[in-house]
Motif scaffolding. Structure first.
Motif, mmCIF file in Angstrom:
data_model
loop_
_atom_site.group_PDB
_atom_site.id
_atom_site.type_symbol
_atom_site.label_atom_id
_atom_site.label_comp_id
_atom_site.label_asym_id
_atom_site.label_seq_id
_atom_site.Cartn_x
_atom_site.Cartn_y
_atom_site.Cartn_z
ATOM 1 N N PRO A 141 -11.294 7.469 13.641
ATOM 2 C CA PRO A 141 -11.153 7.602 12.186
ATOM 3 C C PRO A 141 -10.047 8.557 11.752
ATOM 4 N N TRP A 142 -9.915 9.727 12.415
ATOM 5 C CA TRP A 142 -8.911 10.698 11.978
ATOM 6 C C TRP A 142 -7.500 10.161 12.191
ATOM 7 N N LEU A 143 -7.285 9.448 13.323
ATOM 8 C CA LEU A 143 -5.959 8.907 13.630
ATOM 9 C C LEU A 143 -5.611 7.762 12.684
ATOM 10 N N ARG A 144 -6.623 6.925 12.405
ATOM 11 C CA ARG A 144 -6.434 5.786 11.516
ATOM 12 C C ARG A 144 -6.043 6.254 10.109
ATOM 13 N N ARG A 145 -6.743 7.250 9.619
ATOM 14 C CA ARG A 145 -6.487 7.724 8.252
ATOM 15 C C ARG A 145 -5.173 8.504 8.177
ATOM 16 N N LEU A 146 -4.875 9.249 9.231
ATOM 17 C CA LEU A 146 -3.613 9.984 9.248
ATOM 18 C C LEU A 146 -2.433 9.016 9.260
ATOM 19 N N THR A 147 -2.571 7.924 9.998
ATOM 20 C CA THR A 147 -1.511 6.909 10.068
ATOM 21 C C THR A 147 -1.249 6.305 8.696
ATOM 22 N N THR A 148 -2.318 5.895 7.997
ATOM 23 C CA THR A 148 -2.150 5.284 6.690
ATOM 24 C C THR A 148 -1.591 6.274 5.668
ATOM 25 N N ARG A 149 -1.963 7.547 5.795
ATOM 26 C CA ARG A 149 -1.440 8.554 4.862
ATOM 27 C C ARG A 149 0.050 8.797 5.111
ATOM 28 N N LEU A 150 0.456 8.858 6.393
ATOM 29 C CA LEU A 150 1.863 9.088 6.716
ATOM 30 C C LEU A 150 2.748 7.938 6.251
ATOM 31 N N ILE A 151 2.203 6.709 6.281
ATOM 32 C CA ILE A 151 2.955 5.552 5.804
ATOM 33 C C ILE A 151 3.364 5.743 4.348
ATOM 34 N N ALA A 152 2.539 6.467 3.582
ATOM 35 C CA ALA A 152 2.845 6.722 2.173
ATOM 36 C C ALA A 152 3.691 7.974 1.985
ATOM 37 N N ILE A 153 3.359 9.028 2.721
ATOM 38 C CA ILE A 153 4.004 10.321 2.482
ATOM 39 C C ILE A 153 5.443 10.354 2.976
ATOM 40 N N VAL A 154 5.704 9.755 4.141
ATOM 41 C CA VAL A 154 7.048 9.809 4.714
ATOM 42 C C VAL A 154 8.099 9.203 3.777
ATOM 43 N N PRO A 155 7.869 7.982 3.217
ATOM 44 C CA PRO A 155 8.872 7.460 2.263
ATOM 45 C C PRO A 155 9.055 8.355 1.039
ATOM 46 N N ALA A 156 7.950 8.960 0.550
ATOM 47 C CA ALA A 156 8.043 9.845 -0.619
ATOM 48 C C ALA A 156 8.892 11.071 -0.300
ATOM 49 N N LEU A 157 8.667 11.686 0.868
ATOM 50 C CA LEU A 157 9.435 12.860 1.265
ATOM 51 C C LEU A 157 10.912 12.537 1.445
ATOM 52 N N ILE A 158 11.187 11.412 2.115
ATOM 53 C CA ILE A 158 12.575 11.018 2.349
ATOM 54 C C ILE A 158 13.282 10.757 1.019
ATOM 55 N N SER A 159 12.580 10.062 0.108
ATOM 56 C CA SER A 159 13.181 9.737 -1.191
ATOM 57 C C SER A 159 13.506 10.992 -1.983
ATOM 58 N N ILE A 160 12.579 11.958 -2.001
ATOM 59 C CA ILE A 160 12.798 13.189 -2.764
ATOM 60 C C ILE A 160 13.927 14.023 -2.145
ATOM 61 N N MET A 161 13.963 14.068 -0.802
ATOM 62 C CA MET A 161 15.004 14.853 -0.133
ATOM 63 C C MET A 161 16.392 14.249 -0.359
ATOM 64 N N ILE A 214 0.842 -1.198 0.000
ATOM 65 C CA ILE A 214 0.000 0.000 0.000
ATOM 66 C C ILE A 214 0.877 1.247 0.000
ATOM 67 N N ALA A 215 1.957 1.211 0.783
ATOM 68 C CA ALA A 215 2.875 2.351 0.804
ATOM 69 C C ALA A 215 3.505 2.564 -0.571
ATOM 70 N N ALA A 216 3.869 1.456 -1.248
ATOM 71 C CA ALA A 216 4.463 1.558 -2.581
ATOM 72 C C ALA A 216 3.462 2.100 -3.593
ATOM 73 N N CYS A 217 2.240 1.571 -3.523
ATOM 74 C CA CYS A 217 1.200 2.031 -4.438
ATOM 75 C C CYS A 217 0.862 3.495 -4.165
ATOM 76 N N ASP A 218 0.753 3.819 -2.889
ATOM 77 C CA ASP A 218 0.453 5.190 -2.496
ATOM 78 C C ASP A 218 1.591 6.132 -2.876
ATOM 79 N N LEU A 219 2.817 5.610 -2.869
ATOM 80 C CA LEU A 219 3.965 6.415 -3.282
ATOM 81 C C LEU A 219 3.788 6.887 -4.727
ATOM 82 N N ALA A 220 3.365 5.961 -5.588
ATOM 83 C CA ALA A 220 3.130 6.323 -6.993
ATOM 84 C C ALA A 220 2.002 7.339 -7.118
ATOM 85 N N GLU A 221 0.951 7.151 -6.317
ATOM 86 C CA GLU A 221 -0.214 8.044 -6.409
ATOM 87 C C GLU A 221 0.106 9.436 -5.859
ATOM 88 N N VAL A 222 0.829 9.468 -4.734
ATOM 89 C CA VAL A 222 1.242 10.739 -4.149
ATOM 90 C C VAL A 222 2.179 11.482 -5.105
#
Length: 443
Positions: free
Chosen positions: A345-365, A119-127
């Protein structure tokens, strides 16, 4: 293959479970409208930015030849999603919950970790797709574009507070936007109709040409998304059908129609990307175009239409945002299903979103903005690794009579499903090996 008698029966997505009423009427169209929606949430995974690179490269290099591969991929996806419907309706469980009931805790932990990585990999492409679109359209730096995509968490919370129908409506609107944009692009590019029709005819040269075969398997490998199998088996349960055998068969029929129609729309989108790429780049000498950014820059000059590039960027943004919305829901389903964790719900969704965004940010930086192309390819390789761990349990469960009862796959469907599962697994392993070989031994 026994199942525990005390299997967990806590509903998936409890805040929207059985929240959409099914009218008690003989009017087929009213019932079809009531069941329509989940298929479109699933379909966005088959037209997400991760697919764009393979479609663009296939069209630019080989013209219309790989349209047949897109069609075969879509037929496989339709079959797998019909099994998701059957599992969700017949058992009242999604795929993650069924895995938790059947497999040992250790196996479940491994499956959950693999699924989260996928999901993180797929979300990485989508993000990245959304961020690239924001950069191309508005000049927003890529790293800020990635951060902006976190807003989908707020959007989802607001929409699901109003009802799941609002989430479905937003996704359908975004999917329709992609469709309208590419209809315009096809009109601008003036493709050869005869060439398009021949493109859907199977060709032996696809197997004989190693470069064509590599892109073809890339298209196949990127099509069936593992998180979509967990997603669909859960969101069909937002419909409140009566728990009788007759009504369950009715739900399976209408939900399968819904997903089939939606995936036919995804077939149009993926075909349109390849057709526009072929008509614009292949026949004008730009056969090396494979990056989304390059396609964006070249469309308007080559087509002679100023709006062509902007329309392409808008379609990419709509594709990326609709995909991130559904991936966030899928992340919630997987976490609840495998681990039975119940957060707000807000914590659950924020957690799943961060799982995708954090790798994307680290990779770009670390790697810089020019790494987006390789990151998109890497995300598809990770998906290839995980896919069989979702497809095989799905086919296994829906073929089990004790679990499914009279809704079990008939013999012909069992054989066909296992053949497709083996084909998907084999093709993805081949793609993975070829990609790793390319990294280790670059030409």
């Amino acid at each position: 293959m026994p199942f525990p008698e005390n299997s967990s029966r806590k509903p998936s997505l409890p805040e929207v479970h059985r929240s959409i009423a099914i009218p008690n009427t003989k009017n087929v169209w009213r019932k079809m409208l009531a069941y329509a929606g989940p298929g479109y949430l699933v379909s966005v995974g088959y037209m997400d930015p991760g697919n764009w690179a393979t479609d663009l490269a296939g069209g630019a290099k080989f013209g219309y030849a790989l349209l047949t591969v897109i069609m075969v991929s879509n037929l496989m996806a339709i079959l797998m999603q019909s099994l998701c419907v059957r599992l969700g309706v017949a058992t009242g469980r999604d795929l993650a919950q069924t895995c938790r009931d059947y497999f040992s805790p250790r196996v479940n932990l491994c499956l959950w970790l693999l699924c989260e990585i996928a999901i993180a990999a797929c979300d990485l492409a989508e993000v990245l797709g959304s961020a690239i679109a924001l950069q191309l359209l508005f000049g927003i730096p890529l790293i800020w574009g990635v951060c902006i995509t976190v807003l989908d968490v707020i959007v989802l919370l607001l929409l699901q507070h109003k009802g799941f129908r609002y989430t479905e409506a937003l996704v359908i609107m975004l999917v329709a936007t992609v469709g309208i944009c590419f209809t315009a692009e096809i009109i601008f590019s003036r493709p050869d109709l005869g060439g398009i029709l021949l493109g859907y005819v199977p060709k032996i040269e696809i197997v004989q040409n190693p470069e064509m075969l590599y892109i073809a398997i890339g298209i196949l490998g990127a099509t069936v998304m593992p998180h979509n199998l967990y997603l669909h088996s859960s969101i069909v349960q937002t419909r409140d059908w009566e728990p009788t055998t007759e009504k369950k068969w009715e739900a399976i029929k209408f939900c399968t129609i819904d997903s089939t129609v939606a995936l036919c729309f995804a077939l149009f989108i993926n075909s349109a990307i390849l057709i526009v790429s072929a008509a614009t780049f292949h026949f004008s000498g730009h056969q090396d175009v494979a990056e989304i950014q390059d396609a964006y820059k070249l469309l308007s000059p080559l087509l002679g239409v100023n709006a062509a590039s902007a329309i392409f960027g808008l379609a990419l943004l709509a594709s990326g945002q609709s995909s991130t919305l559904t991936a966030t829901i899928a992340g919630q389903i997987v976490m609840e299903g495998f681990l039975n964790l119940r957060f707000k719900p807000w914590l659950r969704r924020l957690t799943t979103r961060l799982i995708a965004i954090v790798p994307a940010l680290i990779s770009i930086m670390i790697l810089g903005e020019k790494s987006t192309g390789s990151l998109l390819i890497f995300s598809q390789v990770v998906l290839s690794l995980q896919l069989s761990f979702a497809v095989v349990p799905l086919v296994m469960f829906t073929s089990n009579h004790r679990l499914m009862g009279e809704f079990v796959n008939p013999l012909w469907l069992k054989i066909l499903s296992w053949l497709v599962a083996v084909a998907i697994g084999s093709l993805n392993v081949w793609l993975l090996l070829q990609t790793i070989s390319g990294w280790l031994f670059p030409k």
